[in-house]
Scaffold this motif. Structure first.
Motif, PDB file in Angstrom:
ATOM      1  N   THR A 311      37.323  61.245 -65.320  1.00 31.55           N
ATOM      2  CA  THR A 311      36.866  61.555 -66.709  1.00 31.55           C
ATOM      3  C   THR A 311      35.450  61.861 -67.031  1.00 31.55           C
ATOM      4  OG1 THR A 311      39.145  60.380 -67.514  1.00 31.55           O
ATOM      5  CG2 THR A 311      37.285  60.618 -69.085  1.00 31.55           C
ATOM      6  N   SER A 312      34.663  60.583 -66.462  1.00 28.17           N
ATOM      7  CA  SER A 312      33.432  60.641 -66.495  1.00 28.17           C
ATOM      8  C   SER A 312      32.667  62.099 -66.125  1.00 28.17           C
ATOM      9  CB  SER A 312      32.688  59.316 -65.967  1.00 28.17           C
ATOM     10  OG  SER A 312      33.326  58.412 -66.448  1.00 28.17           O
ATOM     11  N   ILE A 313      33.107  62.123 -64.727  1.00 28.40           N
ATOM     12  CA  ILE A 313      32.413  63.481 -64.261  1.00 28.40           C
ATOM     13  C   ILE A 313      32.832  64.863 -64.995  1.00 28.40           C
ATOM     14  CG2 ILE A 313      32.441  64.721 -62.212  1.00 28.40           C
ATOM     15  CD1 ILE A 313      32.640  62.363 -60.656  1.00 28.40           C
ATOM     16  N   THR A 314      34.138  64.927 -65.471  1.00 30.08           N
ATOM     17  CA  THR A 314      34.544  66.011 -66.162  1.00 30.08           C
ATOM     18  C   THR A 314      33.872  66.109 -67.423  1.00 30.08           C
ATOM     19  OG1 THR A 314      36.565  65.854 -65.016  1.00 30.08           O
ATOM     20  CG2 THR A 314      36.391  67.263 -67.101  1.00 30.08           C
ATOM     21  N   ILE A 315      33.627  65.097 -68.127  1.00 33.04           N
ATOM     22  CA  ILE A 315      32.728  65.051 -69.573  1.00 33.04           C
ATOM     23  C   ILE A 315      31.270  65.422 -69.393  1.00 33.04           C
ATOM     24  CG2 ILE A 315      32.003  63.764 -71.356  1.00 33.04           C
ATOM     25  CD1 ILE A 315      34.613  62.070 -71.271  1.00 33.04           C
ATOM     26  N   VAL A 316      30.554  64.868 -68.429  1.00 34.06           N
ATOM     27  CA  VAL A 316      29.249  65.205 -67.739  1.00 34.06           C
ATOM     28  C   VAL A 316      29.336  66.831 -67.599  1.00 34.06           C
ATOM     29  CG1 VAL A 316      27.505  64.905 -66.199  1.00 34.06           C
ATOM     30  CG2 VAL A 316      28.576  62.760 -67.411  1.00 34.06           C
ATOM     31  N   MET A 317      30.388  67.277 -66.812  1.00 29.00           N
ATOM     32  CA  MET A 317      30.315  68.749 -66.252  1.00 29.00           C
ATOM     33  C   MET A 317      30.164  69.581 -67.679  1.00 29.00           C
ATOM     34  SD  MET A 317      29.686  70.542 -63.687  1.00 29.00           S
ATOM     35  CE  MET A 317      29.942  69.126 -62.601  1.00 29.00           C
ATOM     36  N   VAL A 318      31.009  69.146 -68.475  1.00 31.58           N
ATOM     37  CA  VAL A 318      31.404  70.061 -69.649  1.00 31.58           C
ATOM     38  C   VAL A 318      30.061  70.069 -70.536  1.00 31.58           C
ATOM     39  CG1 VAL A 318      32.375  70.026 -71.783  1.00 31.58           C
ATOM     40  CG2 VAL A 318      33.717  69.751 -69.752  1.00 31.58           C
ATOM     41  N   ALA A 319      29.248  69.010 -70.562  1.00 28.18           N
ATOM     42  CA  ALA A 319      27.887  68.768 -71.419  1.00 28.18           C
ATOM     43  C   ALA A 319      27.092  69.660 -70.584  1.00 28.18           C
ATOM     44  CB  ALA A 319      27.499  67.301 -71.177  1.00 28.18           C
ATOM     45  N   THR A 320      27.094  69.588 -69.183  1.00 29.86           N
ATOM     46  CA  THR A 320      25.892  70.522 -68.690  1.00 29.86           C
ATOM     47  C   THR A 320      26.197  71.988 -68.721  1.00 29.86           C
ATOM     48  OG1 THR A 320      27.478  70.433 -66.579  1.00 29.86           O
ATOM     49  CG2 THR A 320      25.569  68.966 -66.770  1.00 29.86           C
ATOM     50  N   ILE A 321      27.505  72.313 -68.892  1.00 29.68           N
ATOM     51  CA  ILE A 321      27.704  73.763 -69.564  1.00 29.68           C
ATOM     52  C   ILE A 321      27.333  74.010 -70.913  1.00 29.68           C
ATOM     53  CG2 ILE A 321      29.695  75.467 -69.586  1.00 29.68           C
ATOM     54  CD1 ILE A 321      31.401  73.784 -67.449  1.00 29.68           C
ATOM     55  N   ALA A 322      27.744  73.182 -71.518  1.00 28.83           N
ATOM     56  CA  ALA A 322      27.258  73.319 -73.048  1.00 28.83           C
ATOM     57  C   ALA A 322      25.691  73.325 -73.147  1.00 28.83           C
ATOM     58  CB  ALA A 322      27.647  72.164 -73.947  1.00 28.83           C
ATOM     59  N   ALA A 342      25.686  61.760 -71.398  1.00 25.65           N
ATOM     60  CA  ALA A 342      25.384  60.863 -69.996  1.00 25.65           C
ATOM     61  C   ALA A 342      25.451  59.151 -70.572  1.00 25.65           C
ATOM     62  CB  ALA A 342      24.216  61.066 -69.300  1.00 25.65           C
ATOM     63  N   ASN A 343      24.524  59.132 -71.612  1.00 25.48           N
ATOM     64  CA  ASN A 343      24.440  57.730 -72.033  1.00 25.48           C
ATOM     65  C   ASN A 343      25.820  57.157 -72.734  1.00 25.48           C
ATOM     66  OD1 ASN A 343      21.917  56.340 -72.440  1.00 25.48           O
ATOM     67  ND2 ASN A 343      21.194  58.555 -72.802  1.00 25.48           N
ATOM     68  N   LEU A 344      26.321  57.991 -73.328  1.00 27.36           N
ATOM     69  CA  LEU A 344      27.724  57.684 -74.121  1.00 27.36           C
ATOM     70  C   LEU A 344      28.696  57.390 -72.888  1.00 27.36           C
ATOM     71  CD1 LEU A 344      27.995  60.049 -77.040  1.00 27.36           C
ATOM     72  CD2 LEU A 344      27.686  57.563 -77.131  1.00 27.36           C
ATOM     73  N   VAL A 345      28.962  58.198 -71.832  1.00 27.72           N
ATOM     74  CA  VAL A 345      29.813  58.380 -70.667  1.00 27.72           C
ATOM     75  C   VAL A 345      29.662  57.107 -69.759  1.00 27.72           C
ATOM     76  CG1 VAL A 345      30.282  59.136 -68.502  1.00 27.72           C
ATOM     77  CG2 VAL A 345      30.366  60.643 -70.628  1.00 27.72           C
ATOM     78  N   TYR A 346      28.194  56.785 -69.653  1.00 25.92           N
ATOM     79  CA  TYR A 346      27.925  55.413 -68.779  1.00 25.92           C
ATOM     80  C   TYR A 346      28.192  54.049 -69.788  1.00 25.92           C
ATOM     81  CZ  TYR A 346      25.164  52.092 -66.154  1.00 25.92           C
ATOM     82  OH  TYR A 346      24.746  51.179 -65.302  1.00 25.92           O
ATOM     83  N   PHE A 347      28.086  53.945 -71.014  1.00 25.06           N
ATOM     84  CA  PHE A 347      28.361  52.987 -71.976  1.00 25.06           C
ATOM     85  C   PHE A 347      29.934  52.820 -71.899  1.00 25.06           C
ATOM     86  CE2 PHE A 347      29.503  51.176 -75.947  1.00 25.06           C
ATOM     87  CZ  PHE A 347      28.757  50.071 -76.258  1.00 25.06           C
ATOM     88  N   GLY A 348      30.424  53.980 -72.328  1.00 21.82           N
ATOM     89  CA  GLY A 348      32.040  54.086 -72.187  1.00 21.82           C
ATOM     90  C   GLY A 348      32.551  53.412 -71.000  1.00 21.82           C
ATOM     91  N   ALA A 349      32.237  53.719 -69.692  1.00 16.18           N
ATOM     92  CA  ALA A 349      32.680  53.444 -68.740  1.00 16.18           C
ATOM     93  C   ALA A 349      32.399  51.910 -68.218  1.00 16.18           C
ATOM     94  CB  ALA A 349      32.063  54.001 -67.410  1.00 16.18           C
ATOM     95  N   CYS A 350      31.155  51.303 -68.544  1.00  9.21           N
ATOM     96  CA  CYS A 350      30.974  49.992 -68.518  1.00  9.21           C
ATOM     97  C   CYS A 350      31.962  49.129 -69.589  1.00  9.21           C
ATOM     98  CB  CYS A 350      29.499  49.646 -68.819  1.00  9.21           C
ATOM     99  SG  CYS A 350      28.395  50.331 -67.992  1.00  9.21           S
ATOM    100  N   VAL A 351      32.064  49.493 -70.651  1.00  8.30           N
ATOM    101  CA  VAL A 351      33.027  48.871 -71.607  1.00  8.30           C
ATOM    102  C   VAL A 351      34.415  48.946 -71.055  1.00  8.30           C
ATOM    103  CG1 VAL A 351      34.069  48.882 -73.931  1.00  8.30           C
ATOM    104  CG2 VAL A 351      31.702  49.068 -73.777  1.00  8.30           C
ATOM    105  N   ALA A 352      34.837  49.941 -70.569  1.00 12.08           N
ATOM    106  CA  ALA A 352      36.464  50.120 -70.157  1.00 12.08           C
ATOM    107  C   ALA A 352      36.295  49.084 -68.818  1.00 12.08           C
ATOM    108  CB  ALA A 352      36.590  51.486 -69.595  1.00 12.08           C
ATOM    109  N   LEU A 353      35.293  48.845 -67.924  1.00  8.89           N
ATOM    110  CA  LEU A 353      35.441  48.070 -66.771  1.00  8.89           C
ATOM    111  C   LEU A 353      35.246  46.607 -67.208  1.00  8.89           C
ATOM    112  CD1 LEU A 353      33.273  49.970 -64.411  1.00  8.89           C
ATOM    113  CD2 LEU A 353      35.644  49.787 -64.266  1.00  8.89           C
TER     114      LEU A 353
END
Length: 415
Positions: A311-322, A342-353
């Motif tokens: 999920t993290s990599i897919t969201i970042v990839m969509v952002a790079t395309i945008a 990238a900030n939101l993805v990293y933060f969200g992953a940390c909270v999920a973990l």
């Protein structure tokens, strides 16, 4: 169990057509823990001795090389290869598996020396990296027929050297596909971390050299994240790998994903993460990896972690395309889209973990996730300001927070 006796018995079973070589290695792998430590040390010492003898041989020959005629040079060069093969066959007939393994390893070294020196003797001046490729191809039968781990490691090192040479010259050889196939089959049979990780590295170098040879312009953090997802998907194919090791490697991919996502929060790395040139390749790799994960969705090890990475990599990839599509917008100057996501993805992953650690009562996961979240806060501050005193204060507060959370965990879950 007497593993030497088992090895001799399984060799006889192969000769009688009862089992295959691959099945023999799988049977022996079940009893690998029964090998005394001194026997393992003996094997690796023999391999080290073989390497030293090979180096000594190079020095002795080099000292007297110019005084010999071409026939003597050629014969002396071929002699170590023939002797090593003879010793290996003799050890095989004696049933000495470790001695045969060391002898075949020395044979692999002698083959490389023979290729290089014979080329020098007869002034063969063809495309020189091919000598390394022929060396790798020459020792593939040892890797394939004996399932020799030490020779496999030597072959992967040589293949990596060759592929880097190919990148330097922007060349590609279809013969290089053969070692890749053998390495993949070997790693699939062994399914050990020390065979899977070298395979992944060689596959990365192979893909990189292919891209360079095809003049495909694709680099940057986004491309690396796509390859990480492909690697994580490939890891799921090794179903016989020990569960603990699969879990550790999954955590390794998670940590690398977090690290490169954190890099994308910086302007410099974000500018190198934007898809340039042939923008189709990283998204295509991500889609291919997601398809592979979907096919094996019921057989995933640590499905939560795999889903988090995907999920993290897919969201970042969509952002790079945008970001790429908005190349002429004001936001493209500072890469706000990629950096914000990238900030939101990293933060969200940390909270999920963090919540995952609480759910599993895993103190290590909980505290590691908290530390990762604190790193994000420190990095963001260091990126925006340069007040050393305030930064030092943040470090102190972070240290106090870690101690407090540790005490809180012990009080709540370790009564």
């Amino acid at each position: 169990m007497n593993r030497v006796r088992l090895s001799n018995e399984t060799t006889r079973w192969i000769q009688n057509g009862i089992i295959t070589t691959a099945q023999r290695e799988q049977i022996l792998a079940l009893y690998s823990g029964d090998i005394p430590i001194y026997r393992k040390m003996s094997f690796w010492l023999q391999c080290a001795a073989a390497t030293l003898v090979g180096l000594a041989l190079f020095l002795v020959i080099s000292e007297n090389w110019q005084r010999m005629g071409w026939f003597a040079q050629s014969a002396i060069t071929a002699l170590p290869l023939l002797v090593a093969q003879g010793i290996a066959i003799w050890q095989e007939r004696r049933g000495n598996a470790f001695g045969a393994e060391a002898a075949w390893f020395f044979t692999a070294l002698a083959l490389g020396a023979n290729i290089m020196l014979q080329a020098q003797i007869f002034h063969i001046s063809a495309y020189y990296p091919n000598g390394v490729l022929f060396w790798v191809i020459g020792i593939l039968p040892i890797v394939w027929l004996r399932l020799s781990t030490v020779t496999f490691l030597l072959a992967t090192i040589l293949m990596t050297i060759y592929l880097n040479m190919q990148q330097t010259h922007a060349q590609f050889s279809y013969l290089s596909i053969l070692p890749i196939i053998v390495f993949s089959v070997f790693a699939g049979v062994k399914q050990k971390p020390y065979t899977i990780l070298p395979l992944f590295w060689v596959l990365y170098e192979f893909l990189d050299s292919t891209i360079v040879a095809a003049r495909i312009d694709v680099r940057g953090v986004g491309y690396i994240l796509a390859l990480l997802l492909v690697g994580l998907t490939s890891l799921q194919q090794f179903a016989k790998l020990d569960d603990d090791w699969r879990r550790r490697l999954t955590y390794l991919f998670l940590a690398l994903t977090g690290f490169f996502t954190l890099l994308l929060t910086f302007k410099f790395f974000a500018s190198h993460g934007i898809l340039n040139g042939h923008i189709w390749l990283p998204p295509a790799l991500v889609l291919l990896a997601l398809l592979g994960l979907f096919v094996r969705r019921r057989e995933l090890t640590e499905p939560f972690l795999v889903a988090l990475v995907a999920t993290s990599i897919t969201i970042v990839m969509v952002a790079t395309i945008a970001e790429r599509l908005s190349a002429h917008a004001v936001t493209s100057e500072h890469h706000y889209i990629v950096r914000t996501v990238a900030n939101l993805v990293y933060f969200g992953a940390c909270v999920a973990l963090i919540f995952r650690g609480i759910h599993e009562r895993s103190k290590a996961l909980f505290l590691s996730s908290v530390v990762a979240l604190l790193i994000l806060a420190l990095v963001r501050y260091a990126d925006l300001f340069a007040n050393y005193l305030v930064t030092a204060l943040i470090f102190v507060i972070s240290a106090v927070a870690l101690v407090f959370l540790n005490k809180l965990w012990e009080k709540k879950y370790e009564k």
